[in-house]
Design an enzyme around this catalytic site. Sequence first.
Site, mmCIF file in Angstrom:
data_model
loop_
_atom_site.group_PDB
_atom_site.id
_atom_site.type_symbol
_atom_site.label_atom_id
_atom_site.label_comp_id
_atom_site.label_asym_id
_atom_site.label_seq_id
_atom_site.Cartn_x
_atom_site.Cartn_y
_atom_site.Cartn_z
ATOM 1 N N HIS A 155 0.838 -1.214 0.000
ATOM 2 C CA HIS A 155 0.000 0.000 0.000
ATOM 3 C C HIS A 155 0.868 1.257 0.000
ATOM 4 C CE1 HIS A 155 -3.919 -1.966 0.509
ATOM 5 N NE2 HIS A 155 -3.153 -2.946 0.962
ATOM 6 N N ASP A 176 3.071 9.160 -1.350
ATOM 7 C CA ASP A 176 1.996 8.333 -0.797
ATOM 8 C C ASP A 176 1.774 7.153 -1.721
ATOM 9 O OD1 ASP A 176 0.007 7.526 0.910
ATOM 10 O OD2 ASP A 176 -1.151 9.385 0.800
HETATM 11 O O1 F6P Z 1 -0.710 2.424 3.892
HETATM 12 C C1 F6P Z 1 -0.053 2.900 4.957
HETATM 13 C C2 F6P Z 1 -0.477 2.360 6.315
HETATM 14 O O2 F6P Z 1 0.665 2.114 7.012
HETATM 15 C C3 F6P Z 1 -1.328 1.105 6.340
HETATM 16 O O3 F6P Z 1 -0.603 -0.085 6.294
HETATM 17 C C4 F6P Z 1 -2.035 1.261 7.635
HETATM 18 O O4 F6P Z 1 -3.223 0.553 7.716
HETATM 19 C C5 F6P Z 1 -2.292 2.743 7.727
HETATM 20 O O5 F6P Z 1 -1.224 3.344 7.025
HETATM 21 C C6 F6P Z 1 -2.429 3.256 9.167
HETATM 22 O O6 F6P Z 1 -1.275 2.971 9.905
HETATM 23 P P1 F6P Z 1 -1.240 2.290 11.332
HETATM 24 O O7 F6P Z 1 -1.835 0.932 11.189
HETATM 25 O O8 F6P Z 1 0.197 2.259 11.727
HETATM 26 O O9 F6P Z 1 -2.080 3.143 12.219
#
Ligand code: F6P
Length: 462
Positions: free
Chosen positions: A152, A360
Amino acid sequence: MSRLVILSNRVPQTTRGAQAGGLAVALAEAARLGSLWIGWSGRIGTGTELAVRAERGVSYAVFDLTETEHHGYYTGFSNNTLYPLLLFRLGLMRFRAEEFAAYEAVNRRFATAALPLLRADDLLWVHDYQLMLAPGALREAGARQRIGFFFHTPFPPPAIFTVVPRARTLLVGVCGADVIGFQTASDRDGFLACAASLLDATVDDEGSFTHAARRVRTLVCPVGIDADGFARTAREAAQHLPAQRLRQSLHGAALLFGADRLDHAKGLPHRVDAFDILLRQHPEHRRAVSFLQVAAPSREEVAEYRRLRREMDERVGELNGRHGEPDWIPLRYITRATPRATVAGFHRLARVGVVTPLRDGFGLGASEFVAAQDPLDPGVLVLSRFAGSAATLDAALLVNPFDAEAIAEALHRALTMPAEERLARHATLLGHVRSQSAAGYATHFLDALAGSAAPAREMAHV
Ligand code: F6P
């Protein structure tokens, strides 16, 4: 049809409250009836038990992480090492061998938690940088099912990726998957160049290569949203109290709106600078505009995120002190997680959507802004050219997010854009957002996974 089994660090609706991230949202819309979703419960604990619950036809199996696991795997290697690396922010990356060891161990934990729950014809889909070693760990634990992996985040070229110690181990781990998905062609190119250089992979014209006697396919498959569903939510939310109160408080001023995680990759300080420049260089916008930035707290365990929060508090205060009037606050700033429906209503009211990450993976906020607009009187999207979504949403005003002057000019252009141009740009953008649906994203990836060759009985030694 095969059952879908998702593995991701976070699952929707954990006890940590409102979700502040694109992955859980994108996948929640993609998970189909009967799917099993395995992930971290969001809790710190000592129990090793899996807690299983079913909600709207999807079963969730979650486990707690110990304090040490959480510190090494999540705060440490995932978010102090890999995330800055993959987001091209080498200056923020640090490496500690013991955190990598915790990351390895937790990835193995995901694999061993999943294994007894699997059926022979399941399709496994592992998500994001927190779990790069999980496909390899699943193979080592004996999984014979088809495994997909999806990034992602962006994926950088070798000059950046190879900076992380254990770069090869990470690639070998991901290559336990049969199909590896990326948001953009340039992310895939970066990965394939790393595979060629670190694994001696010979990549064919279709982006496939053989590793450890298994064929690994790669796929560009950007995430999407349910555009019509989000538009409906936005229309309804615009009539509800939070949006109504916001509208009244604007007294006719044009709304600029951004909604992001409070994350160093989102370019928030640059955005404040840009707004400051706009108000200085185009004083006609003073009192005629108001900028609302929602910045949902994120990863507060990580020092860089706490530093960013202090920096933003300071910059927002400075800007409002410099430009504000007793009856006009130029920049409204909310550091609380805000429900997605409320955000949808705010998008609907906005004249300008500001999505300017420094980098991003995709940037679903851009699609959400477009979907939420009134098609007869749409707002204008100002979008970072380094967001994955810029590859398709190029009818937005694309900006270099490091260039505050250029963002300020784009904001001015958006605020003064003739209706005809707004309508034309929005129609093009909406066409793309509609064609990139959440369900289509999952179908595209899972069709490729289902069509991939069944893995060999034994995984060759790597
Ligand atoms: O896509 C980036 C990301 O790290 C995802 O894997 C994740 O769900 C989201 O951002 C939110 O991050 P976190 O799970 O660390 O709160």
